[in-house]
Structures are given as C-alpha cells and as structure tokens.
Design an enzyme around this catalytic site. Structure first.
Site, PDB file in Angstrom:
ATOM      1  N   LYS A   1      43.000  22.870  42.531  1.00 39.39           N
ATOM      2  CA  LYS A   1      44.555  23.395  41.987  1.00 39.39           C
ATOM      3  C   LYS A   1      45.348  22.267  42.744  1.00 39.39           C
ATOM      4  O   LYS A   1      45.615  21.170  41.817  1.00 39.39           O
ATOM      5  CB  LYS A   1      44.530  24.034  43.719  1.00 39.39           C
ATOM      6  CG  LYS A   1      43.497  25.294  43.101  1.00 39.39           C
ATOM      7  CD  LYS A   1      43.121  25.994  44.508  1.00 39.39           C
ATOM      8  CE  LYS A   1      41.823  27.120  44.544  1.00 39.39           C
ATOM      9  NZ  LYS A   1      41.472  28.273  44.367  1.00 39.39           N
TER      10      LYS A   1
ATOM     11  N   GLU B   1      35.870  36.395  41.132  1.00 39.54           N
ATOM     12  CA  GLU B   1      36.716  35.702  42.462  1.00 39.54           C
ATOM     13  C   GLU B   1      37.330  36.951  42.328  1.00 39.54           C
ATOM     14  O   GLU B   1      38.747  37.421  42.645  1.00 39.54           O
ATOM     15  CB  GLU B   1      37.578  34.541  41.836  1.00 39.54           C
ATOM     16  CG  GLU B   1      36.973  33.253  40.889  1.00 39.54           C
ATOM     17  CD  GLU B   1      37.885  32.857  41.005  1.00 39.54           C
ATOM     18  OE1 GLU B   1      37.290  31.539  41.415  1.00 39.54           O
ATOM     19  OE2 GLU B   1      39.554  32.605  40.644  1.00 39.54           O
TER      20      GLU B   1
HETATM   21  P1  PGA Z   1      37.965  28.176  46.575  1.00 34.10           P
HETATM   22  O1  PGA Z   1      38.352  29.171  45.350  1.00 34.10           O
HETATM   23  O2  PGA Z   1      36.671  28.006  46.126  1.00 34.10           O
HETATM   24  O3  PGA Z   1      38.255  27.247  47.277  1.00 34.10           O
HETATM   25  O4  PGA Z   1      37.187  29.496  47.144  1.00 34.10           O
HETATM   26  C1  PGA Z   1      37.766  29.092  44.351  1.00 34.10           C
HETATM   27  C2  PGA Z   1      38.935  29.919  43.291  1.00 34.10           C
HETATM   28  O5  PGA Z   1      40.135  29.621  43.458  1.00 34.10           O
HETATM   29  O6  PGA Z   1      38.624  29.231  41.624  1.00 34.10           O
END
Ligand code: PGA
Length: 254
Positions: A11, A167
């Site tokens: 991210k 997700e």
């Molecule tokens: P997270 O994010 O593991 O921090 O929940 C997963 C993603 O957004 O791909």
C-alpha cells in the site's frame, strides 16, 4: 494442482530505504521458496529499487494499480507497459480501497484488467463485499457482479494470468479476518461461478486467494481450506518475519 500464491500489498507505506531493507530481508528468508509463488507490490516510486533487490530470487515484483491505456495525456497515471518496463510481473486491480475511497467502478476495472493482460502482466483481481452487504445477505450477488463486470470478454487463455483475491471489505486492515469457513464458502461460490462462465478446467486451475487481516496466526486455518489457494497480505506484509511465516505456512499446508 494449483500452486499456492502469496502476495504482499505494501500500500502507501515504506520509504525508499525501508522498502529496500524489506525486500532484502524477504529475499534472504523466502527468496528460494519453490512451493509457493510469491510477489510483493511496493509503491510505484520504489519499483525499480525493490526489483533490483529481488533480482535472482524467486520473488516477483508487482504494482498496486495501473491505468488501462499504455500512453497518453493521463496526468498522474502509470501504464501497464511502464510496469512491464519497470520489471513487474503482477498488478493488483479492483482493490477495495480504490473501489470505495476513489470511486472505481467495474467497467473501469475491466478496462484496466484488459490493458494489463494485453501488456502481458499477470493480474490480481480483488472482489469483496462490505459489512452492510454481508449483513443483508448480498455477498454472493456483489461478488458475482464484480466478477462479471471485470472479467467480461476475457478468454480462458487470458484468465490463466489472473488470480482472484476475495477480500471482504470489513476484514481489510481491521484485524477481523473472515473465518476459514466464511472464506471457504465464498471461494467455493467463486469457483462455481468460474465453472459456469469459463468451464471446469478454468475453474479448477484458477487460483482464488483470500485477503483481509491475514497474519501468521490465522494463515494456517485459512489456507487449509480446499478452495483457499493463497493470500493477499496487507499490513502483515510490511514485516519480513510475518510475511515469510505466512509464505512458509502456505508451503506446508497446501
Ligand atoms: P490487510 O490488507 O492484510 O492489511 O487487511 C489486505 C489488502 O488490502 O490487500
């Protein structure tokens, strides 16, 4: 039959220096892991640096987004061709943060997916429902609509370069992962949908990975499910020990 796939979505995190450190540590810990296909997706400005650190390892480079077109007057955008040029094998499209925070719709996501595939990239296509949608029993229709909208007119050959990431929006970055049973049910539904649209071979070979608060503590339970073929990891992918542990769990339980 389906090689497990684990990807790290960094991210909008890391600095040039910390991205390099993270990549170096991952190469050292899991750079030779053969049982799992591994990718990391750093922010755009660090692709070249991270790619240089990954060189010679089995960890592939990915990007977090792309524009559908390869060139033109699109200020601030990055094209699929540029990602290939920067050494990327993978690109994420349809991430819920882009759908919900930046207003991306299925037709735009579909165009990105097509553009990425035409540039020979492999695509991680994210789908998933919000908490309200789950509470009102709309999970399947939401996921089906996202799949149908994004994968329209995609050939079976092209689908071979797509990994689907389920997700649930309520599980992303919240620390509240879907239970193995909740994940497996939706993965089964997605595989059934693929069977109906693309046929049995595509349905049995396409990898469907789970994303949403995956960490080294919950990975085994999730990955033990027959239709969970790997993980898309956000927060935990910023820690080399955590991410390496998840990859090694995938290697041991699949
Ligand atoms: P997270 O994010 O593991 O921090 O929940 C997963 C993603 O957004 O791909």
């Amino acid at each position: 039959m389906r090689k497990p796939f684990v990807a790290g979505n960094w991210k909008m995190n890391t600095t040039a220096a910390s991205a390099e450190c993270l990549a170096e540590a991952l190469v050292q810990k899991i750079g030779h892991q053969e049982k799992v296909e591994v990718a990391v997706c750093p922010p755009f400005p660090y692709l070249f640096r991270v790619g240089a650190k990954l060189a010679g390892s089995r960890i592939a480079l990915g990007a977090q987004n792309c524009h559908p077109d390869n060139r033109g007057a699109f200020t601030g955008e990055v094209s699929p061709m540029m990602l290939v040029d920067a050494g990327c094998k993978w690109v994420i499209v349809g991430h819920s943060e882009r759908r919900h925070l930046l207003g991306e719709k299925d037709d735009f996501i579909h165009r990105k997916l097509v553009g990425a595939l035409l540039a020979n990239l492999h695509v991680i296509l994210c789908v998933g429902e919000t908490l309200d949608q789950r509470r009102s029993n709309q999970t399947e229709i939401v996921v089906e609509t996202q799949l149908a909208g994004s994968l329209e007119s995609i050939s079976s050959d092209q689908l071979a370069r797509v990994v689907i990431a389920y997700e649930p929006v309520w599980a992303i970055g919240t620390g509240q992962n879907a239970t193995p049973d909740q994940a497996e049910k939706v993965h089964q539904f997605i595989r059934g949908w693929l069977d109906g649209q693309f046929g049995e071979t595509c349905a049995t070979t396409t990898r469907i990975v789970y994303g949403g608060s995956v960490n080294s503590g919950n990975a085994a339970g999730l990955l033990q499910q027959p239709n969970v073929d790997g993980a898309l990891v956000g927060g935990a992918s910023l820690n080399a020990d955590e991410f390496a542990a998840i990859v090694n769990i995938a290697a041991s339980v699949k």
